[in-house]
Write an enzyme that holds these catalytic residues in place. Structure first.
Site, short mmCIF file in Angstrom:
data_model
loop_
_atom_site.label_atom_id
_atom_site.label_comp_id
_atom_site.label_asym_id
_atom_site.label_seq_id
_atom_site.Cartn_x
_atom_site.Cartn_y
_atom_site.Cartn_z
N GLU A 1 0.83 -1.20 0.00
CA GLU A 1 0.00 0.00 0.00
C GLU A 1 0.87 1.26 0.00
O GLU A 1 0.45 2.32 -0.47
CB GLU A 1 -0.95 0.00 1.21
CG GLU A 1 -2.26 0.67 0.91
CD GLU A 1 -3.35 0.35 1.91
OE1 GLU A 1 -4.41 -0.14 1.50
OE2 GLU A 1 -3.15 0.59 3.12
N HIS B 1 6.94 -26.48 0.61
CA HIS B 1 6.10 -27.48 -0.06
C HIS B 1 4.94 -26.83 -0.79
O HIS B 1 3.90 -27.44 -0.99
CB HIS B 1 5.60 -28.49 0.99
CG HIS B 1 6.70 -29.26 1.63
ND1 HIS B 1 7.07 -30.52 1.24
CD2 HIS B 1 7.57 -28.90 2.62
CE1 HIS B 1 8.09 -30.92 1.97
NE2 HIS B 1 8.42 -29.96 2.82
N LYS C 1 -13.42 1.80 -3.48
CA LYS C 1 -14.28 2.17 -2.36
C LYS C 1 -15.44 3.05 -2.84
O LYS C 1 -16.59 2.87 -2.45
CB LYS C 1 -13.49 2.96 -1.31
CG LYS C 1 -12.46 2.15 -0.56
CD LYS C 1 -11.83 3.04 0.51
CE LYS C 1 -10.55 2.44 1.05
NZ LYS C 1 -9.82 3.35 1.93
#
Ligand code: PA5
Length: 446
Positions: free
Chosen positions: A281, A302, A414
């Site tokens: 961010e 893994h 937003k």
């Protein structure tokens, strides 16, 4: 033992030949900027002017929240990730069998099922809710606040107020108004302390303190790293955070687009998401930045490690270890012959050996790698690491020529979501949405 950055494999791959000891041309401008922004109070994560006030507030608030068995945190992004990292690192018992003592629940998503499960199982009279939002207006957090307020009221009537604490801006925002109107217990998020830099304020430290974590040690550790910069900005040139920033900038300049955060301290695994948010961010701007990729040793050996080792050559790595990992119990002498080489060895020896093996494999595959070795993994050490990474993030942004403290791109989503929900004042976004939704879908079943 102190903590170290180990650089011998950092300037490899396409960074080979770069002289990291050469003077940084921008250094004096950076020093001047650091001095100016510290003096103006614009870098409170570094200067920590809020500490005395926080200590006083904690003295009042902590005894009141510690009466409860459960703390439910409502927050998202920087208002949640630090608390989760500290919880997992220093109070992991909640995930274990027969947990006794305080429990922290962090609601940082809008998952109706999960939220319902929490509110169904938690008993309001045993719970304190802490609503954390710097802006006091984040829809995800406020939506949960409204629902929890109803839940508390239904169970407790007017006493709901005693079960609600807010952590928000000192003056502004809806949550601050709520605190005033209902006389709620509240703590401050200081000016200029953005969400992802706020873990070591009330935002992260109130939940940590509730769990009995030594929150003062976290602050002390942060100050250990911040102090040289705050006391004299001229120390910047020698500071490990700038060395990291310089390396991160060089990675980007040489076509590396991903930064692995490989955490070989299992207890600290959730520092990966915390770092990822801080880095992404802050630095993903104007087509620039390296994508943070949190990974957990040894589990991700893994999983994603194959791609790290032999996928595109576009990755650098911060590799985090503990110099003295706990050793745990030892293997018996009666192990089958095939595993005889493990006889008598402690379980902890696997982590050290596998960490070394993976680190070496990354280096052999030309992944530029900085090894961060923690001398210990107590709260003070964690505070030091957090501050180091926060400072490195800011300085990387400065070197990139972007503002590491804002996050303009996330606003669009937003605004569109607000428009979708019918909030007033989003006419342009409503039109955009209509055009987007008018595109004929091309669906394929599976
Ligand atoms: O780091 C940031 O600034 C963001 O991730 C915020 O923490 C997040 O958007 C939540 O914001 P607020 O604390 O204002 O609710």
């Amino acid at each position: 033992m102190s903590h170290t950055l180990e650089w011998s494999r950092a300037w490899s791959g396409r960074l080979t030949g770069i002289d990291a000891s050469a003077p940084l041309p921008e250094l004096s401008a950076l020093v001047e900027r650091l001095r100016r922004e510290c003096a103006a109070g614009e870098l409170p994560f570094l200067t920590m002017p809020y500490r005395a006030r926080l200590e006083a507030d904690m003295a009042t608030v902590l005894p009141r929240v510690q009466r409860y068995k459960h703390m439910l945190v409502l927050g998202i992004g920087g208002s949640a990730l630090g608390a989760r990292a500290m919880q997992q690192a220093f109070a992991p018992g909640q995930d274990g069998p027969e947990h006794e003592g305080p429990s922290l629940w962090i609601a940082d998503n809008v998952c109706a099922d999960r939220f319902e499960a929490l509110l169904t199982k938690l008993k309001a009279e045993e719970s304190v809710v802490v609503c954390i939002s710097k802006s006091g207006g984040t829809i995800e957090t406020l939506a949960q606040y409204f629902l929890v307020r109803d839940w508390l009221r239904a169970a407790l009537g007017e006493a709901w107020r005693e079960h609600m604490v807010v952590v928000t801006d000192q003056q502004k925002g809806f949550l601050r108004e709520e605190a005033r109107q209902h006389d709620l217990l509240s703590l401050e998020v200081p000016d200029f302390l953005g969400g992802r830099y706020s873990a070591l304020s009330a935002v992260g430290l109130l939940p940590a303190a509730f769990l009995g974590i030594d929150w003062q040690a976290l602050l002390d550790g942060a100050w250990d790293v911040a102090r040289p910069l705050v006391e004299d900005a001229a120390n910047l040139g020698q500071h490990p955070s700038l060395a990291l920033a310089r390396w991160a900038k060089a990675l980007e300049d040489h076509g590396y687009s991903q930064l692995i955060f490989f955490c070989y301290i299992p207890q600290w695994a959730t520092y990966g998401p915390w770092f990822a948010q801080l880095w992404a961010e802050s630095l993903g701007k104007q087509g620039k930045g390296t994508q943070p990729v949190p990974a957990i040793g040894v589990t991700d050996q893994h999983s994603v490690n194959q791609m790290f080792l032999d996928g595109q050559r576009d990755k650098g790595c911060i590799f985090l270890t503990n110099a003295r990992p706990p050793q745990g119990r030892s293997f018996g002498q009666d192990l089958p012959e095939k595993w005889a080489w493990l006889r008598g060895k402690p379980f902890g020896s696997l982590l050290e050996a596998e960490g070394l093996g993976t680190r070496m494999a990354l280096c052999k595959n030309d992944v530029p790698l900085v090894h961060v070795e923690m001398g210990d993994i107590g709260p003070r050490a964690a505070g030091s690491l957090m501050l180091l990474l926060e400072a490195a993030t800011v300085f990387t942004g400065w070197l990139m020529g972007i503002d590491p403290l804002d996050q303009p791109a996330v606003e669009l989503g937003k605004r569109l979501a607000n428009a979708r929900l019918g909030a007033p004042g989003y006419a342009a976004e409503e039109a955009d949405l209509a055009a987007y939704l008018a595109t004929p879908p091309q669906r394929q079943g599976f």
